[in-house]
Design a protein around this motif. Structure first.
Motif, short mmCIF file in Angstrom:
data_model
loop_
_atom_site.label_atom_id
_atom_site.label_comp_id
_atom_site.label_asym_id
_atom_site.label_seq_id
_atom_site.Cartn_x
_atom_site.Cartn_y
_atom_site.Cartn_z
N ASN A 256 0.91 -0.96 0.42
CA ASN A 256 0.07 0.27 0.30
C ASN A 256 1.19 1.64 0.07
O ASN A 256 0.25 1.78 -0.53
CB ASN A 256 -1.07 0.12 0.99
N VAL B 29 1.14 3.09 -3.44
CA VAL B 29 0.29 3.25 -4.06
C VAL B 29 0.27 5.25 -2.99
O VAL B 29 0.10 6.51 -3.39
CB VAL B 29 -0.90 2.94 -3.50
N GLY C 115 -10.02 -2.43 -8.87
CA GLY C 115 -9.78 -1.36 -9.50
C GLY C 115 -10.19 -0.02 -8.30
O GLY C 115 -11.44 -0.02 -7.90
N MET D 86 -10.54 0.32 -4.32
CA MET D 86 -9.58 -0.35 -4.62
C MET D 86 -9.77 -1.59 -3.26
O MET D 86 -8.50 -1.77 -2.21
CB MET D 86 -8.78 0.58 -4.97
N ASP E 132 -6.43 -6.43 -9.43
CA ASP E 132 -6.01 -4.47 -9.55
C ASP E 132 -6.22 -4.00 -8.59
O ASP E 132 -7.02 -3.48 -8.28
CB ASP E 132 -6.79 -4.14 -10.51
N ARG F 177 -5.65 -3.93 -3.79
CA ARG F 177 -4.68 -3.88 -3.38
C ARG F 177 -4.96 -5.11 -2.05
O ARG F 177 -5.60 -5.95 -2.45
CB ARG F 177 -5.01 -2.40 -2.08
N HIS G 121 -2.02 -4.12 -7.71
CA HIS G 121 -1.92 -2.95 -8.38
C HIS G 121 -1.99 -3.13 -9.66
O HIS G 121 -1.68 -1.85 -10.14
CB HIS G 121 -1.12 -1.61 -8.20
N SER H 103 -2.57 -2.60 -12.78
CA SER H 103 -2.80 -1.13 -14.65
C SER H 103 -2.08 -1.24 -15.26
O SER H 103 -1.14 -1.92 -15.70
CB SER H 103 -1.62 -0.24 -13.85
N GLU I 14 -6.32 -0.83 -14.79
CA GLU I 14 -7.86 -2.15 -13.82
C GLU I 14 -8.62 -2.21 -14.25
O GLU I 14 -8.57 -1.79 -16.03
CB GLU I 14 -7.84 -0.75 -12.83
N GLN J 178 -5.16 6.18 -11.74
CA GLN J 178 -5.17 5.08 -11.26
C GLN J 178 -3.61 3.99 -10.37
O GLN J 178 -3.45 5.35 -10.00
CB GLN J 178 -4.56 4.22 -13.15
N ALA J 179 -3.85 3.46 -10.12
CA ALA J 179 -3.24 2.98 -9.16
C ALA J 179 -1.46 3.63 -9.26
O ALA J 179 -0.24 3.85 -8.31
CB ALA J 179 -3.03 0.95 -8.83
N ASP J 180 -0.93 3.35 -10.09
CA ASP J 180 0.23 4.09 -10.65
C ASP J 180 0.50 5.16 -10.82
O ASP J 180 1.82 6.36 -10.35
CB ASP J 180 1.24 3.40 -12.14
#
Ligand code: FES
Length: 600
Positions: free
Chosen positions: A299, A302, A471, A478, A503, A505, A517, A519, A521, A586-588
C-alpha cells in the motif's frame, strides 16, 4: 538542546496593535493570518478574538505562535485510542516552549470501520486536512494520525497546504498471546483465519484469538501499512527517530509527543521549513530505500505515488520504476511480520529507525533535509544508536540481510503495461515467483466469495487465481481483497500459497505470492486484465519483472472490443462516490483525484 529557548513570535504588547485601526495589520502570523472575509481586516481580527476569548484565552496566550494540532480521535478508531494522552503531551511540549496549542478535528479513518474500504476515504481525508490547515490561523501544524490511511492522507494534505508541519503517529499496539504464542494484528488475524477456514483451528481457538489479537490501543503491531508509513515519515525527515516505533501505550510515546510539540514551535518560528521546501527528491528516494529495507506494505507504493504527486517539484521525477531500481540494490533488513517473524515492539527494542538508518547509511542520501533544519546525515551523526546484541536484534546488517534485494518488485508486460506490484519477500512459496499456470477468473469480490469454496471449482495448486473488478474505479476505493483465499478444498490438502493477481490492494499485514495494483485496472476499457478468461495461461517471472497472458494481440483487441461496448466510461453517480469514480487516477499514479495533484 540548543533550541530549547525559542522566543514567541510576538509579545503581549504587540498584540495591542491589533486594535489600532490607523495602521494596517502588520503581520500575517498567529491569529492575524487567513482572516475571514468581511471587507474590514481589523474587524475580522476583532471578531476572531471575541469568539476565541469565549474559550478563556488571554491576549498573552493569543499572541503566541499558534500550533494547530490535528486531532483524529474517534470512538470508531481504536488505533487512535491514545489520542487524549498524546494531545496532553503535545500541548505540554508546545506550551513549555512558548507556543499555544489548539487542536481541531478532521475525519478519522479506521480500516475495519470504513465501508466500502478505508482507501475510498483517504482522498476525502486529505482534502479535509488540506482545507482545514489552510482555513485556520496556525503557524505550524502537528498531524496526529496512525491507522493505515490517515498518515498518507495527512501528508498529502500537508504538502498541498504547505504550512510547516510535523507528524506524530499514535504508535504500534503491543502483541497479545494465545496458547503461549505471541499474536498480533493483523498478520496473525489473517493466518489464523486461514487456518480456521482450512479446519486446522477450532471455534474455541478462533474465539479466544478474537480477544487477543489487538490487546491494546495503537496501530497494527507488525510491518503493515501503518508501521510502514510511520517508518517512511522518519525517513522523509518529518518525525523524530523514535516516532515510528515507540509503542502506543508507552511513556516513550508520550515523550515523543512532547518533543513533537517543541519541534512544532521551532518550525513556527522558521517558516522556511515548509513541506514543499523540506521534502526534495532525495527525501523520497530515502523513503523508498527504507520501504524496501523493512519489507514494507505494498500500500505504501500507492500512497507514496499520491504523496509525490502532490509535490510540484518532485511529481514528475519519480515513478514505479524508481521503486524497482532502488529495490534492486536494497536488501531486506528487518525481520518483522508479514515478511519475517517479529513485532513492532521488537523493532523498537532493536533500536528502531535510528538503528536501521545507521545500517542503511551507505544507501541513503544523507544530505536530505529534516524537520530540525539539519540534514539526515547530521541528525544521524548526533544520535548514535545503542548497540543491541546481534542475536537479540531483529535488524540485520547489510552483510547479513534477510533477503538480498527487491522486497517489492514492479512487474510489467501485456497484463500490466502501466505496472503491477508483488511483495516478493512475503511470498510463502518462492517457487511461485517464477510460475505459469491456467487462470481461474473471478469477475468481482462477490463472484469470488460465491465460488471460491465451491467443491466443483476447476482449480489446482498450479492454477493462477485472477480477481477482476477491484481497481480504483471498478470498486471505488480499491479494496484490500487482493489476498484471494486459497480454495478450501486445496487448503484442506495443505496448499498455503498460490499465484494470485488482481487490480486491487492487499493489507500490508498479509503475505503470499500476490500480484497487486495491476494497471490499468480491469474496469478501464484499455485493460488486458479485464479480458482474461478461465484457462488463459498467465506467466509471472519476478526475476525478469514480467507479467503476461499468453494470448495474441488480435485476440486481446477482439475481446476488448466486446467489453468496450458495455463500458460506462463516465459515472453519473451523485456525491462523493460520483466524484471519486470520475476523477480517481490509476494505482500507478497513487489513486489520488486528478484535480488534487500538483498539476491540478
Ligand atoms: Fe489501524 Fe491496522 S487497523 S493500523
Amino acid at each position: 538542546m540548543e533550541n530549547r529557548k525559542e522566543k514567541p513570535i510576538e509579545t503581549h504588547e504587540m498584540s495591542l496593535s491589533d486594535y489600532d485601526i490607523s495602521t494596517p495589520i502588520q503581520s500575517a502570523t498567529g491569529l492575524r493570518q487567513g482572516l475571514t472575509s468581511y471587507g474590514d481586516a481589523h474587524f475580522s481580527l476583532f471578531l476572531r478574538k471575541v469568539f476565541i476569548k469565549a474559550l478563556g484565552y488571554s491576549e498573552d496566550a493569543l499572541s503566541r505562535p499558534i500550533i494547530g494540532v490535528i486531532n483524529t480521535y474517534s470512538s470508531f478508531n481504536p488505533c487512535h485510542a491514545n489520542m487524549p494522552q498524546l494531545l496532553d503531551a503535545v500541548k505540554r511540549g508546545v506550551q513549555l516552549h512558548g507556543g499555544l496549542a489548539i487542536d481541531f478535528p478532521t475525519i478519522s479513518i479506521h480500516e475495519a470501520f470504513s465501508s466500502p474500504t478505508s482507501m475510498f476515504l483517504r482522498n476525502l481525508m486529505s482534502m479535509d486536512t488540506e482545507e482545514m490547515i489552510k482555513a485556520q490561523p496556525c503557524d505550524a501544524i502537528i498531524l496526529i494520525g496512525g491507522c493505515d490511511k490517515t498518515t498518507p492522507a495527512q501528508l498529502m494534505g500537508a504538502i498541498s497546504a504547505n504550512k510547516p508541519a510535523m507528524h506524530l503517529v499514535t504508535g504500534p499496539m503491543m502483541p497479545g498471546s494465545h496458547r503461549g504464542v505471541r499474536v498480533g494484528a493483523c498478520t496473525d488475524c489473517r493466518n489464523n483465519w486461514a487456518s480456521y477456514r482450512a479446519g486446522a483451528l477450532d471455534m474455541e481457538d478462533i474465539v479466544a484469538l478474537n480477544d487477543e489479537l489487538a490487546p491494546t490501543a495503537g496501530t497494527c503491531g507488525v510491518m503493515g501499512t501503518a508501521s510502514t508509513m510511520a517508518c517512511i515519515l522518519v525517513a522523509l525527515g518529518l518525525m523524530p527517530f523514535a516516532g515510528a516505533s515507540a509503542p502506543a501505550v508507552s511513556s516513550a510515546r508520550l515523550r515523543v509527543a512532547e518533543e513533537t510539540g517543541r519541534i512544532a514551535v521551532t518550525l513556527a518560528t522558521n517558516q522556511s521549513l515548509r513541506p514543499q521546501g523540506l521534502l526534495q527528491r532525495e527525501s523520497f528516494l530515502n523513503a523508498i530505500t527504507v520501504l524496501q529495507a523493512i519489507g514494507g506494505s505494498t500500500n505504501a507504493v500507492v500512497h507514496l505515488m499520491a504523496i509525490i504527486g502532490r509535490h510540484p517539484q518532485v511529481a514528475d521525477t519519480i515513478n514505479l520504476d524508481t521503486f524497482d531500481e532502488i529495490g534492486r540494490k536494497t536488501p531486506l533488513l528487518v525481520d518483522l511480520k508479514p515478511s519475517g517473524d517479529n513485532y513492532m515492539t521488537d523493532f523498537h527494542n532493536s533500536g528502531g529507525m535510528l538503528s536501521l538508518l545507521w545500517e542503511l547509511k551507505p544507501l541513503l542520501h544523507l544530505d536530505a533535509m529534516t524537520y530540525s533544519g539539519m540534514t539526515l546525515g547530521e541528525e544521524l551523526a548526533k544520535a548514535v544508536p545503542l548497540r543491541v546484541p546481534h542475536h537479540l536484534s531483529c535488524i540485520q546488517t547489510l552483510d547479513e540481510p534477510l533477503y538480498p534485494a527487491s522486497s517489492l518488485i514492479v512487474l510489467r508486460g501485456n497484463l500490466a503495461p502501466r505496472g503491477a506490484i508483488i511483495k516478493a519477500s512475503a511470498s510463502k512459496d518462492r517457487r511461485l515467483l517464477h510460475h505459469s499456470g491456467k487462470a481461474v477468473v473471478f469477475k468481482s469480490s462477490e463472484d469470488l466469495s460465491r465460488r471460491i469454496d465451491d467443491p466443483e471449482l476447476a482449480v489446482t495448486a498450479d492454477s493462477v487465481l485472477v480477481l477482476q473488478g477491484i481497481g480504483p474505479k471498478g470498486n471505488p476505493g480499491m479494496p484490500e481483497a487482493g489476498l484471494i483465499p486459497i480454495p478450501k478444498k486445496l487448503a484442506a490438502h495443505g496448499v498455503v500459497d498460490m499465484l494470485r493477481l488482481s487490480d486491487g490492494r492487499m493489507s500490508g499485514t498479509a503475505g503470499g505470492t500476490i500480484v497487486l495494483h495491476v494497471s490499468p485496472e480491469s474496469a478501464d476499457p484499455s485493460s488486458v486484465l479485464g479480458i482474461v478468461q478461465d484457462g488463459d495461461v498467465v506467466i509471472c517471472d519476478a526475476e525478469r519483472r514480467t507479467l503476461k497472458v499468453d494470448i495474441s494481440n488480435e485476440e486481446i483487441a477482439k475481446r476488448q472490443g466486446q467489453i468496450r461496448a458495455s463500458t460506462d466510461a463516465m459515472s453519473t453517480e451523485r456525491g462523493y462516490r460520483g466524484l471519486y469514480k470520475r476523477t480517481v487516477l490509476q494505482a500507478d499514479k497513487g489513486a489520488d483525484f486528478d484535480f488534487l495533484t500538483a498539476q491540478g
